[in-house]
Design a protein around this motif. Structure first.
Motif, mmCIF file in Angstrom:
data_model
loop_
_atom_site.group_PDB
_atom_site.id
_atom_site.type_symbol
_atom_site.label_atom_id
_atom_site.label_comp_id
_atom_site.label_asym_id
_atom_site.label_seq_id
_atom_site.Cartn_x
_atom_site.Cartn_y
_atom_site.Cartn_z
ATOM 1 N N VAL A 218 33.116 42.212 49.230
ATOM 2 C CA VAL A 218 34.325 42.225 48.797
ATOM 3 C C VAL A 218 35.226 43.487 49.450
ATOM 4 C CG1 VAL A 218 35.841 42.451 46.696
ATOM 5 C CG2 VAL A 218 33.584 41.361 46.500
ATOM 6 N N ILE A 219 36.319 43.241 49.704
ATOM 7 C CA ILE A 219 37.187 44.109 50.468
ATOM 8 C C ILE A 219 38.226 44.670 49.679
ATOM 9 C CG2 ILE A 219 38.810 44.735 52.637
ATOM 10 C CD1 ILE A 219 36.535 42.356 54.078
ATOM 11 N N GLN A 220 38.521 46.075 49.691
ATOM 12 C CA GLN A 220 39.660 46.519 49.087
ATOM 13 C C GLN A 220 40.690 47.220 50.042
ATOM 14 O OE1 GLN A 220 40.097 50.246 46.636
ATOM 15 N NE2 GLN A 220 40.543 48.728 44.841
ATOM 16 N N LEU A 256 39.874 52.940 41.776
ATOM 17 C CA LEU A 256 38.492 53.101 41.226
ATOM 18 C C LEU A 256 37.918 52.195 40.311
ATOM 19 C CD1 LEU A 256 38.512 57.002 40.879
ATOM 20 C CD2 LEU A 256 37.209 55.907 42.660
ATOM 21 N N ASP A 257 38.878 51.770 39.512
ATOM 22 C CA ASP A 257 38.700 50.748 38.615
ATOM 23 C C ASP A 257 38.261 49.302 38.975
ATOM 24 O OD1 ASP A 257 38.654 52.590 36.293
ATOM 25 O OD2 ASP A 257 40.935 52.053 35.883
ATOM 26 N N ALA A 258 39.143 49.033 40.179
ATOM 27 C CA ALA A 258 39.101 47.808 40.910
ATOM 28 C C ALA A 258 37.663 47.843 41.779
ATOM 29 C CB ALA A 258 40.125 47.484 41.890
ATOM 30 N N ILE A 259 37.128 48.989 42.215
ATOM 31 C CA ILE A 259 35.831 48.935 42.968
ATOM 32 C C ILE A 259 34.777 48.641 41.913
ATOM 33 C CG2 ILE A 259 34.179 50.571 43.897
ATOM 34 C CD1 ILE A 259 36.880 52.039 45.057
ATOM 35 N N ALA A 260 35.029 49.181 40.504
ATOM 36 C CA ALA A 260 33.798 48.804 39.725
ATOM 37 C C ALA A 260 34.005 47.240 39.154
ATOM 38 C CB ALA A 260 34.001 49.598 38.568
ATOM 39 N N ARG A 261 35.115 47.011 38.975
ATOM 40 C CA ARG A 261 35.416 45.490 38.375
ATOM 41 C C ARG A 261 35.263 44.429 39.101
ATOM 42 N NH1 ARG A 261 41.575 43.197 36.820
ATOM 43 N NH2 ARG A 261 40.802 40.946 35.837
ATOM 44 N N HIS A 262 35.437 44.401 40.648
ATOM 45 C CA HIS A 262 35.393 43.563 41.466
ATOM 46 C C HIS A 262 34.236 43.765 42.465
ATOM 47 C CE1 HIS A 262 39.139 41.745 40.515
ATOM 48 N NE2 HIS A 262 39.824 42.871 40.464
ATOM 49 N N ARG A 263 33.191 44.846 42.374
ATOM 50 C CA ARG A 263 32.012 45.218 42.962
ATOM 51 C C ARG A 263 32.568 45.249 44.336
ATOM 52 N NH1 ARG A 263 29.893 47.947 40.124
ATOM 53 N NH2 ARG A 263 27.717 47.850 41.487
ATOM 54 N N VAL A 264 33.580 46.071 44.724
ATOM 55 C CA VAL A 264 33.963 46.055 46.151
ATOM 56 C C VAL A 264 32.909 46.885 47.075
ATOM 57 C CG1 VAL A 264 35.470 47.434 47.724
ATOM 58 C CG2 VAL A 264 36.507 46.255 45.381
ATOM 59 N N THR A 265 32.821 46.091 48.413
ATOM 60 C CA THR A 265 31.851 46.744 49.230
ATOM 61 C C THR A 265 32.310 47.473 50.279
ATOM 62 O OG1 THR A 265 31.779 44.745 50.295
ATOM 63 C CG2 THR A 265 30.026 44.868 48.581
ATOM 64 N N HIS A 266 33.408 47.282 50.740
ATOM 65 C CA HIS A 266 33.920 47.687 52.025
ATOM 66 C C HIS A 266 35.496 48.351 51.940
ATOM 67 C CE1 HIS A 266 30.726 45.515 53.583
ATOM 68 N NE2 HIS A 266 30.747 46.135 54.891
ATOM 69 N N VAL A 267 35.732 49.496 52.425
ATOM 70 C CA VAL A 267 37.173 49.995 52.268
ATOM 71 C C VAL A 267 37.238 50.830 53.409
ATOM 72 C CG1 VAL A 267 38.608 51.509 50.836
ATOM 73 C CG2 VAL A 267 37.072 50.211 49.641
ATOM 74 N N HIS A 268 38.690 50.615 54.196
ATOM 75 C CA HIS A 268 39.113 51.529 55.111
ATOM 76 C C HIS A 268 40.223 52.143 54.589
ATOM 77 C CE1 HIS A 268 40.174 52.189 59.710
ATOM 78 N NE2 HIS A 268 40.953 52.961 59.001
ATOM 79 N N ALA A 269 39.600 53.870 54.503
ATOM 80 C CA ALA A 269 40.455 54.740 53.646
ATOM 81 C C ALA A 269 40.833 55.904 54.768
ATOM 82 C CB ALA A 269 39.714 55.407 52.579
#
Length: 527
Positions: A218-220, A256-269
């Protein structure tokens, strides 16, 4: 994952293979691949009805919402080119971009996060709107409340652009599909044009090499779609058939809430986003799903703190000309190497070399010079500027990066410094000449130099000026800047000097920018 040569094939392949798969998550809205393809077709029909044809330009100034992505695919169907507009641009920047791109349609949001963007549009010099035929407005207001015209142009609500979709696909792989703004040595940003082929290829290489194709990915998106960092993420996620969480804009708590809720695995920050995560994170925040956070230069200051929260940060290299994820460090490398700028190109067909900055002579591994790249992800040209294109691309097709570094025998390269004076502010490259030109237009300012200064909140611009005005009002100058340029370009300080520090030169005295940078560093040390 089936390889596609263009954006049309990228989306149609996903819609065919996984029609009910989730492409985009925006708040409580979930958009499937089939729905996204249908939206693109309906918007393409509406744009055609407005007279947009192959090669035409459609400017987009929207936050990160699904309509942004659907409009890009709609333009790809027609073979039209999206002009990616930063929603933080002020009227002067906006007018220049619309005029130089020759945009025929401008899609924008009226208000967003306390910014009256429609007001900025109204302030654009009418002469700069000469090519515009239609304004398409995204608004929370009822369509009946929208103005019929603005700046003498008809205003259409976005929903009215949706027409019965047809199956025509006129765009091809080698058609231009998007223009990004990037700064150079002039006061006006250059317009980097990419083709459908380069965007689609980069999306697929990103998905493959960065592990997006793994089950459960899951990507954010945490950076704006108007820049290459944010722009490429939804297309890479579609290539991987992985859901893409798309918040309208970055908010550390919401992210941060979306990372936990959707179980985000990859981010380019970027450095600033990671810092804000760490400042905002609570003890109970669950960030264990994050497999990979990729970040550009300047990550050394946050990696240890990030590791304490279980976040592994890897350095990545990109540019508007080569796209955001041109190269990355490998996780198995020594920790110090993982933090280096540069890395290994994602594409196996990419080539990297170093040339002597003065003579252009090619250099062996380990010798410092200008990094030059050739890869499928590279830009096609600087739109409307053949001279700049000729300067940027060598006769044998390598892009001159403007970065100083070395190559290594293992196939990697190291970025050491920027050759020019371009500043990286809030994740965007900004030419000091752009800010200098604005200040020189202010009454009394006769000379200006802008440099960068590191602060606790990232790099900031600092302006030094000479003025023949009797009184000098820094606060008034800062207000003048805030009214005309994006807030991240506004200098942290504007300082009056009687004389600039100079050294003698063969033709004329040369301003000692290193001394100005040191002065700025001390000035901003507590900022």
């Amino acid at each position: 994952m089936t390889d596609a040569l263009d954006l049309n094939g990228l989306l149609s392949g996903a819609a065919r293979e996984a029609p009910s798969g989730i492409a985009l998550i925006h708040g409580e809205t979930h958009v499937t691949y089939a729905q996204l393809e249908a939206q693109a077709g309906a918007l393409a029909a509406g744009l055609r009805a407005l007279g947009v044809t192959r090669g035409g330009r459609v400017a987009i100034a929207l936050p990160n919402i699904p309509a942004w992505v659907a409009l890009q695919f709609a333009c790809a169907r027609i073979g039209a080119i999206v002009v990616a507009v930063n929603t933080r641009f002020r009227s002067a920047e906006l007018g220049d971009l619309l005029a130089r791109s020759g945009s025929q349609v401008f899609v924008f949001i009226d208000k967003f996060r306390n910014t009256d963007y429609a007001g900025q549009v109204r302030e654009v010099n009418l002469a700069q709107l000469r090519d515009l035929k239609h304004l398409v407005l995204v608004s929370e207001s009822d369509a009946a409340d929208l103005p019929a015209t603005m700046s003498g142009l008809p205003v259409i609500p976005l929903h009215a652009l949706i027409k019965p979709a047809d199956t025509r696909t006129e765009g091809h792989a080698d058609d231009g599909c998007v223009l990004f703004t990037t700064s150079g040595t002039t006061s006006k940003p250059k317009l980097v044009m990419h083709t459908q082929r380069s965007i689609a290829h980069h999306a697929q290489e990103t998905a493959r090499v960065l592990g997006y194709t793994a089950r459960g990915t899951v990507i954010q998106v945490v950076t704006p779609l108007c820049g290459v960092s944010g722009f490429g993420m939804p297309f890479a996620s579609i290539a991987a058939r992985a859901p893409c969480v798309l918040p309208a804009a970055f908010d550390a708590r919401e992210s941060l809430d979306a990372i936990a809720r959707h179980r985000v695995t990859h981010v380019h920050a970027n450095h600033e986003i990671i810092r804000r995560w760490l400042e905002t994170a609570r003890d109970g925040d669950d960030l264990l799903s994050l497999h990979s956070v990729n970040c550009g230069s300047g990550i050394a200051g946050v990696t240890e703190r990030a590791a304490e929260r279980g976040i592994s940060v890897l350095s990545i290299y990109g540019s508007s000309e080569m796209q955001a994820r041109f190269a990355r460090q490998r996780p198995e490398r020594h920790p110090e190497r993982r933090l280096e700028g540069g890395g290994f190109p994602l594409s196996p067909s990419a080539e990297v070399r170093v040339a002597d900055i003065d003579s252009g002579r090619l250099l062996p591994h380990g010798e410092k010079g200008e990094l030059q790249f050739r890869a499928p992800s590279q830009m096609h040209a600087y739109f409307g500027d053949s001279d700049a294109t000729a300067r940027a691309i060598t006769e044998d097709g390598f892009v001159r990066s403007g970065d100083c570094g070395i190559t290594r025998a293992d196939g990697s390269f190291v970025l050491e410094a920027r050759i020019g004076d371009v500043l990286k502010l809030s994740g965007f490259l900004v030419s000091p000449a752009e800010i200098e030109a604005l200040l020189l237009a202010y009454a009394g300012i006769v000379q200006c130099q802008v440099v960068g200064a590191p602060t606790s909140r990232g790099m900031r611009a600092v302006a030094y000026v000479r003025s023949n005005a009797q009184a000098f009002d820094e606060a008034a100058l800062l207000r003048y800047c805030r009214d005309r340029i994006a807030h991240y370009k506004v200098p942290a300080r504007i300082v009056r000097l009687d004389e600039f520090p100079v050294t003698a030169g063969a033709n004329a005295p040369k301003v000692q920018k290193n001394q100005l940078r040191e002065m700025a560093r001390i000035l901003c040390i507590d900022a």
